[in-house]
Design a protein around this motif. Structure first.
Motif, PDB file in Angstrom:
ATOM      1  N   ALA A  32       2.140   6.275  -6.441  1.00  0.00           N
ATOM      2  CA  ALA A  32       2.010   4.761  -6.393  1.00  0.00           C
ATOM      3  C   ALA A  32       0.592   4.812  -5.543  1.00  0.00           C
ATOM      4  O   ALA A  32       0.722   5.210  -4.439  1.00  0.00           O
ATOM      5  N   LEU A  33      -0.317   3.981  -6.024  1.00  0.00           N
ATOM      6  CA  LEU A  33      -1.614   4.110  -5.612  1.00  0.00           C
ATOM      7  C   LEU A  33      -1.914   2.514  -5.093  1.00  0.00           C
ATOM      8  O   LEU A  33      -1.727   1.763  -5.746  1.00  0.00           O
ATOM      9  N   ILE A  34      -2.007   2.536  -3.737  1.00  0.00           N
ATOM     10  CA  ILE A  34      -2.099   1.129  -3.032  1.00  0.00           C
ATOM     11  C   ILE A  34      -3.373   1.027  -2.381  1.00  0.00           C
ATOM     12  O   ILE A  34      -4.198   1.814  -2.043  1.00  0.00           O
ATOM     13  N   ARG A 215       5.637   9.341  -3.787  1.00  0.00           N
ATOM     14  CA  ARG A 215       4.525   9.661  -3.188  1.00  0.00           C
ATOM     15  C   ARG A 215       3.586   8.331  -3.018  1.00  0.00           C
ATOM     16  O   ARG A 215       3.375   7.899  -4.127  1.00  0.00           O
ATOM     17  N   VAL A 216       3.045   7.843  -1.713  1.00  0.00           N
ATOM     18  CA  VAL A 216       2.366   6.978  -1.904  1.00  0.00           C
ATOM     19  C   VAL A 216       0.929   7.512  -1.372  1.00  0.00           C
ATOM     20  O   VAL A 216       0.638   8.023  -0.572  1.00  0.00           O
ATOM     21  N   ILE A 217      -0.179   6.661  -2.188  1.00  0.00           N
ATOM     22  CA  ILE A 217      -1.481   7.131  -1.657  1.00  0.00           C
ATOM     23  C   ILE A 217      -2.344   5.908  -1.484  1.00  0.00           C
ATOM     24  O   ILE A 217      -2.376   5.055  -2.301  1.00  0.00           O
ATOM     25  N   GLY A 218      -2.707   5.651  -0.176  1.00  0.00           N
ATOM     26  CA  GLY A 218      -3.617   4.542   0.347  1.00  0.00           C
ATOM     27  C   GLY A 218      -4.982   4.808   0.268  1.00  0.00           C
ATOM     28  O   GLY A 218      -5.395   5.842   0.886  1.00  0.00           O
ATOM     29  N   PRO A 229       5.241  10.270   1.733  1.00  0.00           N
ATOM     30  CA  PRO A 229       6.268   9.626   1.258  1.00  0.00           C
ATOM     31  C   PRO A 229       6.494   8.085   1.606  1.00  0.00           C
ATOM     32  O   PRO A 229       5.601   7.741   2.792  1.00  0.00           O
ATOM     33  N   PRO A 230       6.943   7.249   0.940  1.00  0.00           N
ATOM     34  CA  PRO A 230       7.112   5.826   1.090  1.00  0.00           C
ATOM     35  C   PRO A 230       7.686   5.527   2.509  1.00  0.00           C
ATOM     36  O   PRO A 230       7.273   4.530   3.049  1.00  0.00           O
ATOM     37  N   ASP A 231       8.821   6.405   3.045  1.00  0.00           N
ATOM     38  CA  ASP A 231       9.386   6.072   3.975  1.00  0.00           C
ATOM     39  C   ASP A 231       8.635   6.042   5.628  1.00  0.00           C
ATOM     40  O   ASP A 231       9.011   5.652   6.389  1.00  0.00           O
TER      41      ASP A 231
END
Lengths: 247, 250
Positions: A32-34, A215-218, A229-231
């Motif tokens: 997820a790209l935020i 997996r989150v990429i900001g 990771p999101p947590d």
């Protein structure tokens, strides 16, 4: 496997979309790209399948350079990458089935595709895929008679019919109401888990990234400011990504 | 815009109108004086003389044929011209060249072209077809080019993103957006061309206009009115059919 090295994108007029991005995304990941609007999410995704050319740096897809690829080679790379757009980007006067079959253009003989005579096997495949995304029986409807959620699923079916290794999605939920957004999110997750397709999706809602991302990429100002990771994406970290964001 | 400027604008328009009215000898009195003659004219047209029906129908069919061939050839010629005159497709030298040519040729109407072509190739429906082609091609090319410029680039990008070839992008991303509009414009021009072709006969370029003019000259008003009635029916039929089809296209 997607490998991005020192990626930079500057638009005419010196608008810097991407400053410097280094990252790798392994096959089968769900990313997820935020980031705030203007952080470079769209530019990043569009560099991945060569819809725009980066100013500097390199993108590799399964070991093959996307950057600098043209003609037949670029088409072969793109055929393996599905792209889902925020506003669906369907041909509104064509039917659901015709829009879906556009995803087969990289697979069918060019002559037949130009006269609109798709092989039976491809039509069967398109119908099965439409059934899978929950649009069974709507084959002959013009897409502009469908709801936004249905249109986005036509677009996802179109991308799936490419038989892609990677699915890129540019804020696929932003044009939908919240209830539909989670349906589409679940669909992307299923595609990732059942087909093993790598999914990279930008999201404008933090909650969706936390709920669905592995997996989150900001991104902020064209740089990666979070990758994990999101947590571990605490409110404090989130505030850092989004603080001072332009509206 | 300020109040004064607005008032000045209205005064200018009024002045232009009055100047033109006096120059064209606009006169209510003369029109009223003409009423008895108009009534007399109309009275002499009834009852229509349907014995000339054969000529009337023959003329109407030829008018229809001139419009069909003229519009068809124009549509074919207008296709490449339309792309050449579209800012988002053509290189700028081609765009400006094509636009200038179109604007020049569009300034002259079908009937004037008919005079020219009658002189060049002789009497009959053929100069009529050429006249229709000369004018309609430029009008259709202009309409096509505007449709091409208004194309939505997003689906085009989406088709390209699937790994499609340039031809496939044209076929599946561009044409679905253009074909219904092109057909609609062409049908609309066909309707207009029926009317244009109806008066081509006045200058010897074939069609129903030849009979209207002939009977009027012979002062055979009942025959002229029968031919006019056939023309009205033809125009109404074509308008009806064409607008029904156009409504389903868009």
């Amino acid at each position: 496997m997607i490998r991005v090295r020192a990626l930079q994108k500057v638009y005419p007029g010196a608008t810097v979309a991407l400053r410097h991005i280094d990252l790798e995304i392994a096959a089968g990941e769900f990313v997820a790209l935020i980031g705030p609007s203007g952080a470079g999410k769209s530019s990043f995704l569009r560099c991945l399948n060569g819809l725009i050319a980066p100013t500097a740096g390199e993108v590799e897809m399964d070991g093959e350079p996307v950057t600098g690829a043209t003609g037949e080679r670029l088409r072969r790379i793109r055929a393996r990458i599905g792209f889902v757009f925020q506003q669906f980007h369907l041909l509104r006067r064509l039917t659901v089935l015709e829009n879906a079959l556009i995803g087969r253009l990289g697979h069918v003989p060019q002559g037949r595709s130009l006269v609109g005579w798709f092989p039976v096997a491809d039509i069967a495949r398109a119908r099965a895929t439409l059934q899978r995304v929950g649009l069974g029986g709507l084959w002959d409807r013009r897409v502009d008679t469908l709801s936004g959620g249905q249109q986005q699923r036509v677009a996802i079916a179109r991308a799936l019919l490419q038989e892609p290794r990677v699915l890129l999605a540019d804020e696929p939920m932003a044009s939908l109401d919240p209830a539909l957004a989670s349906t589409v999110m679940q669909l992307l997750r299923r595609i990732n888990e059942e087909d093993g397709i790598t999914v990279v999706t930008s999201l404008h809602v933090l909650e969706l990234a936390r709920a669905y991302g592995r997996r989150v990429i900001g991104l902020r100002d064209g740089r990666v400011v979070y990758d994990g990771p999101p947590d571990q994406l605490t409110d404090a970290v989130a505030a850092q990504i989004f603080s001072g964001a332009q509206p | 815009m300020t109040r004064t400027a607005r008032w000045a604008g209205w005064v200018a328009i009024l002045a232009l109108f009055l100047w033109s009215a006096s120059a064209t000898e606009l006169s209510l009195l003369r029109m009223v004086e003409g009423v008895p003659f108009m009534l007399d004219f109309l009275r002499r047209m009834v009852p229509p003389d349907f014995s000339v029906m054969g000529n009337a129908v023959r003329g109407a069919v030829q008018t229809l044929q001139i419009a069909v061939v003229g519009t068809g050839v124009s549509a074919l010629l207008a296709l490449p011209l339309g792309f050449a005159a579209a800012r988002n497709v053509a290189p700028s030298w081609l765009f400006y060249g094509a636009r200038s040519v179109l604007n020049v040729f569009r300034a002259v109407d079908t009937l004037v072209y008919a005079l020219f072509f009658v002189a060049a190739v002789g009497l009959g429906p053929f100069p009529g077809v050429l006249a229709v082609v000369a004018y309609t091609t430029t009008v259709l090319a202009k309409l096509y080019s505007e449709a091409i410029e208004a194309i939505d680039p997003r689906p085009v990008e989406a088709v390209a993103a699937t790994g499609a070839t340039a031809l496939q992008v044209l076929r599946w991303g561009v044409l679905p957006q253009l074909v219904p509009q092109f057909l609609s414009f062409t049908l609309y021009r066909f309707e207009t061309n029926i009317r244009a072709a109806a008066i081509l006969g006045f200058v010897g370029a074939g069609g129903i206009g030849f009979y209207i003019q002939t009977y009027l000259r012979m002062l055979d008003y009942p025959a002229a009115s029968a031919v006019l009635l056939v023309l009205v029916v033809l125009v109404m039929l074509v308008d009806f059919a064409s607008s029904r089809i156009r409504a389903r296209l868009v």
